[in-house]
Design an enzyme around this catalytic site. Sequence first.
Site, short mmCIF file in Angstrom:
data_model
loop_
_atom_site.label_atom_id
_atom_site.label_comp_id
_atom_site.label_asym_id
_atom_site.label_seq_id
_atom_site.Cartn_x
_atom_site.Cartn_y
_atom_site.Cartn_z
N CYS A 5 0.78 -1.21 0.00
CA CYS A 5 0.00 0.00 0.00
C CYS A 5 0.81 1.26 0.00
O CYS A 5 2.03 1.24 0.07
CB CYS A 5 -0.86 0.00 1.26
SG CYS A 5 -1.81 -1.50 1.44
N GLY A 32 -1.34 1.42 -4.93
CA GLY A 32 -2.56 0.70 -4.60
C GLY A 32 -3.75 1.21 -5.38
O GLY A 32 -4.02 2.41 -5.39
N ASN A 106 1.44 -0.04 5.46
CA ASN A 106 2.11 -0.63 4.30
C ASN A 106 3.14 -1.61 4.82
O ASN A 106 4.02 -1.23 5.59
CB ASN A 106 2.79 0.47 3.47
CG ASN A 106 3.65 -0.07 2.34
OD1 ASN A 106 4.64 0.54 1.97
ND2 ASN A 106 3.27 -1.20 1.77
N GLY A 107 3.03 -2.85 4.40
CA GLY A 107 3.97 -3.88 4.86
C GLY A 107 3.22 -5.13 5.22
O GLY A 107 2.09 -5.33 4.79
N CYS A 243 13.78 -2.81 1.31
CA CYS A 243 13.35 -3.59 0.14
C CYS A 243 14.02 -3.02 -1.12
O CYS A 243 13.78 -1.88 -1.49
CB CYS A 243 11.83 -3.51 0.00
SG CYS A 243 11.21 -4.09 -1.58
N TYR A 249 11.32 -1.44 -9.01
CA TYR A 249 10.01 -1.41 -9.68
C TYR A 249 8.94 -0.57 -8.97
O TYR A 249 8.24 0.21 -9.59
CB TYR A 249 9.46 -2.83 -9.84
CG TYR A 249 8.02 -2.83 -10.31
CD1 TYR A 249 7.73 -2.59 -11.65
CD2 TYR A 249 6.96 -3.02 -9.42
CE1 TYR A 249 6.42 -2.54 -12.10
CE2 TYR A 249 5.65 -2.98 -9.87
CZ TYR A 249 5.38 -2.73 -11.20
OH TYR A 249 4.09 -2.67 -11.64
N ASP A 358 12.64 -4.06 -16.09
CA ASP A 358 13.19 -4.05 -14.73
C ASP A 358 13.27 -5.46 -14.15
O ASP A 358 14.18 -5.76 -13.39
CB ASP A 358 12.31 -3.19 -13.83
CG ASP A 358 10.93 -3.79 -13.64
OD1 ASP A 358 10.24 -4.03 -14.65
OD2 ASP A 358 10.54 -4.07 -12.49
N CYS A 394 7.59 -12.68 -2.20
CA CYS A 394 7.76 -11.60 -1.21
C CYS A 394 6.67 -11.78 -0.16
O CYS A 394 5.51 -11.95 -0.50
CB CYS A 394 7.59 -10.24 -1.87
SG CYS A 394 7.61 -8.89 -0.65
N CYS A 445 16.66 -6.12 2.14
CA CYS A 445 15.89 -7.36 2.05
C CYS A 445 16.05 -7.84 0.62
O CYS A 445 15.61 -7.17 -0.32
CB CYS A 445 14.42 -7.14 2.39
SG CYS A 445 13.45 -8.66 2.20
N CYS A 448 13.41 -12.06 -2.24
CA CYS A 448 12.84 -12.58 -3.50
C CYS A 448 13.91 -12.99 -4.51
O CYS A 448 13.61 -13.69 -5.46
CB CYS A 448 11.83 -11.60 -4.08
SG CYS A 448 12.54 -10.01 -4.54
P1 AMP Z 1 5.77 -11.04 -15.54
O1 AMP Z 1 5.06 -10.68 -16.77
O2 AMP Z 1 4.94 -11.89 -14.61
O3 AMP Z 1 7.14 -11.65 -15.78
O4 AMP Z 1 6.00 -9.70 -14.71
C1 AMP Z 1 7.02 -8.81 -15.07
C2 AMP Z 1 6.45 -7.50 -15.48
O5 AMP Z 1 5.56 -7.02 -14.47
C3 AMP Z 1 7.53 -6.47 -15.63
O6 AMP Z 1 7.20 -5.64 -16.74
C4 AMP Z 1 7.50 -5.69 -14.32
O7 AMP Z 1 7.75 -4.31 -14.57
C5 AMP Z 1 6.10 -5.89 -13.81
N1 AMP Z 1 6.08 -6.20 -12.36
C6 AMP Z 1 7.06 -6.72 -11.61
N2 AMP Z 1 6.65 -6.89 -10.33
C7 AMP Z 1 5.39 -6.47 -10.26
C8 AMP Z 1 4.43 -6.38 -9.22
N3 AMP Z 1 4.73 -6.76 -7.99
N4 AMP Z 1 3.20 -5.88 -9.51
C9 AMP Z 1 2.92 -5.50 -10.78
N5 AMP Z 1 3.78 -5.55 -11.82
C10 AMP Z 1 5.01 -6.03 -11.57
#
Ligand code: AMP
Length: 476
Positions: A5, A32, A106-107, A243, A249, A358, A394, A445, A448
């Site tokens: 959050c 969020g 948040n957490g 984190c 990201y 990323d 995570c 941390c 992941c």
């Molecule tokens: P995926 O398609 O499942 O491999 O997720 C990777 C993509 O989702 C990348 O473009 C990231 O920028 C984005 N992403 C990574 N972590 C999250 C997250 N926790 N929530 C939403 N998007 C994410």
Amino acid sequence: MHEKCGVVGLSLPDEDAARPLYYSLYALQHRGQESAGIVTHDGFQQHDHVGMGLVGDAFDERSLSGLRGSNGIGHVRYPTAGGVNECCAQPFSVSFKSGSLGLSHNGNLVNADAVREELAGLGHAFTSNGDTEVIAHDLARNLLEADLVRAVKATMERLHGSYSLTIMHDETVMGLRDPQGNRPLCLGRVDGGYVIASESTAIDVLGGERIRDVRPGELVVLAPDGSGYDSYQLIDTGETAHCFFEHVYFARPDSVIDDRLVYDVRRSLGRRLWEESGVETDVVLPVPDSGRAFASGYAEAATDDGADTEFAEGLMKNRYVGRTFIMPTQDEREQAVRLKLNPIKSTIEGRSVTLIDDSIVRGTTSTQLVSLLDEAGADEIHLRIGSPPIVAPCYFGVDMASREELIAADRSPEQIEADIGADSLAYLSIDALTGALDRDRDELCLGCVTGAYPYDVEGEERDRDVSRPAVSAADD
Ligand code: AMP
């Protein structure tokens, strides 16, 4: 329960806090989208409004004008796969014998169930299964026996896990960060008052100025008339577990965390990615928006090294498509990537391409994008990722997939390269990550990406032994 959050708290001299809080929540919207809420206090009583959906949908003129008082807190809640969670929309607000309380969290606590059970045994009745209510009940109980600062400290000593909180007790607004500082929280000055928020963008939007991060284990208490704040270092372990994924990201690139602009950190991660695994191609393409800063740092470092490459936008994003990541089925997620991103053929056709993002979580985005670029006529497709492989879930506030869904949980980068269909794939190393963040491994941390965590998680490995000696201003 994970609480993924954004939080904010604000104290002003006499102007109502609700509208500025509402703008701050807009600035934290990326943290969020499931629900948004504000609790204010007008000196006599607490007012609250919580609505589902985006900030703009959760409030209207009527709800905002009902939120009277110059002190308040706000919250945006992150959605989780599998639907909405009306029970857990925040801030959590309640009135006890010891006064009214509002909490935005948040957490994620690791020992919430144990504390809940103990409090239930003492007669506390719970209305949700969320962590935040546990913190509220414990604090309310401690407030019966101690002043505010001692009560918060006693609660803090019971909690184990990740929490950045804004709390309102009657009209006093506070910010509290867990002793390892897992989630971000910062303090700022606005015209006539003070603000505490998950990210500095929530201060910027009010025309304010960020003062500093709230320190791990610190309680910041704002004066209800907006005239100042007091700081109490309630627990000081000297050990942090920030984190890293906030920098990679989750946080906005225009936020400042740890005194560094997130955008600059991402660019420097991109530079290191080039240094570690650069491949010269005709064009460097970011995955919008998450890969943009990485790709710009990567392309700049490549050009500095004499590579003949062009940094270009080759994928356009349809801004009206919502979050694809949390869609419940794999088919929907795959379709959604194509709905969301469309290639610009002329940038890609007949050229060698480096695609930069990323992170890879399930692998859906990269797999879909590699096949989109292939269809658009790319000669070669090289994938470069600005973080190490995500190998484990995570438990502390970022919604990652479960271990079974994580593409890197049981596969090597070579296997993933083949699965995704790229000509090459390289991730950033953990050393390059910690180097760019200017942190030692044990200050972060990295759960992941290593599978070992700084907090106790049932069934998971621990990567350190965090001691908890307390240095307390409250005891002075
Ligand atoms: P995926 O398609 O499942 O491999 O997720 C990777 C993509 O989702 C990348 O473009 C990231 O920028 C984005 N992403 C990574 N972590 C999250 C997250 N926790 N929530 C939403 N998007 C994410």
